[in-house]
Design a protein around this motif. Structure first.
Motif, short mmCIF file in Angstrom:
data_model
loop_
_atom_site.label_atom_id
_atom_site.label_comp_id
_atom_site.label_asym_id
_atom_site.label_seq_id
_atom_site.Cartn_x
_atom_site.Cartn_y
_atom_site.Cartn_z
N GLY A 138 0.79 -1.23 0.00
CA GLY A 138 0.00 0.00 0.00
C GLY A 138 0.82 1.27 0.00
N GLU A 139 2.15 1.16 -0.03
CA GLU A 139 3.01 2.34 -0.11
C GLU A 139 4.44 1.92 -0.40
OE1 GLU A 139 2.56 4.08 3.85
OE2 GLU A 139 4.58 3.42 4.33
N GLY A 140 5.25 2.89 -0.77
CA GLY A 140 6.66 2.63 -1.01
C GLY A 140 7.35 3.89 -1.50
N ASP A 141 8.67 3.82 -1.54
CA ASP A 141 9.50 4.92 -2.02
C ASP A 141 10.61 4.37 -2.90
OD1 ASP A 141 8.97 7.73 -0.63
OD2 ASP A 141 8.57 6.18 0.88
N ILE A 142 10.80 5.00 -4.04
CA ILE A 142 11.89 4.65 -4.95
C ILE A 142 12.70 5.90 -5.24
CG2 ILE A 142 12.47 3.84 -7.27
CD1 ILE A 142 9.78 2.30 -7.24
N ILE A 143 14.01 5.80 -5.06
CA ILE A 143 14.90 6.92 -5.39
C ILE A 143 15.97 6.41 -6.35
CG2 ILE A 143 16.56 8.61 -4.53
CD1 ILE A 143 15.07 8.64 -1.88
N THR A 144 16.06 7.05 -7.51
CA THR A 144 17.09 6.73 -8.48
C THR A 144 18.21 7.75 -8.38
OG1 THR A 144 15.53 5.70 -10.03
CG2 THR A 144 17.61 6.51 -10.94
N ILE A 145 19.42 7.26 -8.14
CA ILE A 145 20.59 8.14 -8.12
C ILE A 145 21.04 8.33 -9.56
CG2 ILE A 145 22.89 8.56 -7.20
CD1 ILE A 145 20.64 8.35 -5.08
N SER A 146 20.78 9.50 -10.11
CA SER A 146 21.16 9.81 -11.48
C SER A 146 22.40 10.69 -11.46
CB SER A 146 19.98 10.48 -12.20
OG SER A 146 20.30 10.74 -13.53
N SER A 147 22.42 11.73 -12.26
CA SER A 147 23.58 12.61 -12.36
C SER A 147 23.19 13.87 -13.11
CB SER A 147 24.71 11.91 -13.12
OG SER A 147 25.74 12.81 -13.46
N LEU A 148 23.90 14.95 -12.85
CA LEU A 148 23.70 16.15 -13.66
C LEU A 148 24.02 15.89 -15.13
CD1 LEU A 148 25.04 19.02 -11.38
CD2 LEU A 148 22.68 18.58 -12.04
N PRO A 190 23.16 14.13 -8.35
CA PRO A 190 24.32 14.77 -7.73
C PRO A 190 25.22 15.42 -8.78
CG PRO A 190 24.12 12.43 -7.12
CD PRO A 190 23.26 12.67 -8.31
N GLY A 191 25.87 16.50 -8.36
CA GLY A 191 26.97 17.05 -9.13
C GLY A 191 28.25 16.32 -8.72
N THR A 249 28.64 23.90 -3.75
CA THR A 249 28.28 25.32 -3.66
C THR A 249 29.02 26.14 -4.71
OG1 THR A 249 27.86 25.07 -1.30
CG2 THR A 249 28.24 27.31 -2.10
N THR A 250 30.24 25.75 -5.01
CA THR A 250 31.06 26.50 -5.96
C THR A 250 30.65 26.28 -7.41
OG1 THR A 250 32.68 24.69 -5.90
CG2 THR A 250 33.08 26.57 -4.45
N ASP A 251 29.76 25.31 -7.66
CA ASP A 251 29.28 25.06 -9.01
C ASP A 251 28.12 26.02 -9.29
OD1 ASP A 251 28.25 24.22 -11.39
OD2 ASP A 251 27.86 22.15 -10.77
N THR A 252 28.39 27.08 -10.02
CA THR A 252 27.37 28.10 -10.29
C THR A 252 26.84 28.02 -11.71
OG1 THR A 252 29.09 29.70 -10.85
CG2 THR A 252 28.33 29.65 -8.56
N SER A 253 27.09 26.89 -12.37
CA SER A 253 26.60 26.74 -13.74
C SER A 253 25.08 26.63 -13.75
CB SER A 253 27.20 25.49 -14.38
OG SER A 253 26.88 24.33 -13.64
N ALA A 254 24.48 26.87 -14.87
CA ALA A 254 23.01 26.83 -15.00
C ALA A 254 22.50 25.41 -14.81
CB ALA A 254 22.61 27.36 -16.36
#
Length: 254
Positions: A138-148, A190-191, A249-254
């Motif tokens: 009746g419930e669950g959570d799925i998280i996929t670790i992708s990338s920028l 993640p970056g 934090t230092t990654d200020t790219s769009a």
């Protein structure tokens, strides 16, 4: 470590793939600290055994299920053993992944196939195995670790970028399928993060470049991603953080 009986994820059961190092390992530690029982899958059984020992020494509960997520039977077995041994699968963290570098000139199609088989199909296999259990619960959570890298392409990294673009689309597609059935699905991108992702790149120049990129000053730590995962899972069930980016934090790219 937070007592398994009092953390925000107390009573939950999680399966983490790619758990032998980097983000997967950190996710397992953070989930256990938050009170979840954790099943761990990866190819390196010795590292999984060490991680189980660390979690148990801190008062948590963990189970090692060695396997390769690019093999569908291994992915199914990881899910089924989690349910058999721990009683449920409330949380699935798809963290198994690989990076390679190579261009279209003199293209090594086997390299492309391996990257896509692990980064995309490994995610498909675990989700396909886990979702029936989550629907029954009746419930669950799925998280996929992708990338920028899943938001843009790049020379010599087209296999990796393509696999992450595909993983992003797959993950958001199943989010739309399952949200009305109380299964939350998240794409976490993640970056630059201090992991071993570059260690096995065949091309020596790109191996050096990627290792320098993820090891640069100010890079995100794997534990930062693990804590973001706990944050996502700790939100009220009415709230689905469908997509989240964690970058230096230092990654200020769009």
């Amino acid at each position: 470590m937070t007592s398994p009986n009092h953390g925000p994820l107390a009573g939950k059961v999680a399966l983490v793939t790619g758990a032998s190092s980097g983000i997967g390992e950190a996710a397992a530690l953070c989930l256990a600290q938050a009170g979840a029982s954790v099943a761990l899958s990866a190819r390196r059984a010795d590292r999984l055994a060490g991680l189980v020992a660390a979690i148990e020494a801190a008062g948590g509960k963990a189970l090692a299920i060695p396997g390769d997520m690019m093999i569908e039977d291994d992915a199914k077995r990881a899910v089924e053993e989690t349910v058999t041994a721990l009683g449920a699968i409330d949380i699935l963290i798809n963290s198994a992944g690989v990076m390679q570098a190579g261009g279209i000139e003199n293209c090594d199609t086997d390299l492309y196939r391996r990257v896509i088989d692990i980064n995309l199909m490994g995610t498909v296999y675990t989700c396909a195995a886990a979702v029936p259990h989550m629907l029954k619960q009746g419930e669950g959570d799925i998280i996929t670790i992708s990338s920028l890298a899943g938001r843009k392409g790049g020379p010599m990294t087209s296999a990796y970028s393509a696999s992450k673009h595909a993983a992003n689309s797959f993950t958001d597609g199943i989010r739309q399928e399952l949200g009305g059935k109380n299964i939350r699905v998240t794409t976490l991108m993640p970056g630059a993060t201090e992991t071993e992702v570059g260690d096995n790149i065949v091309d020596p120049n790109w191996r050096t470049a990627i290792k320098a990129h993820v090891g640069k000053e100010g890079a995100v730590k794997p534990r930062d991603i693990g804590e973001a995962i706990v944050f996502i899972l700790s939100m009220p069930r009415r709230t689905n953080i469908s997509e989240i980016t964690v970058r230096p934090t230092t990654d200020t790219s769009a």
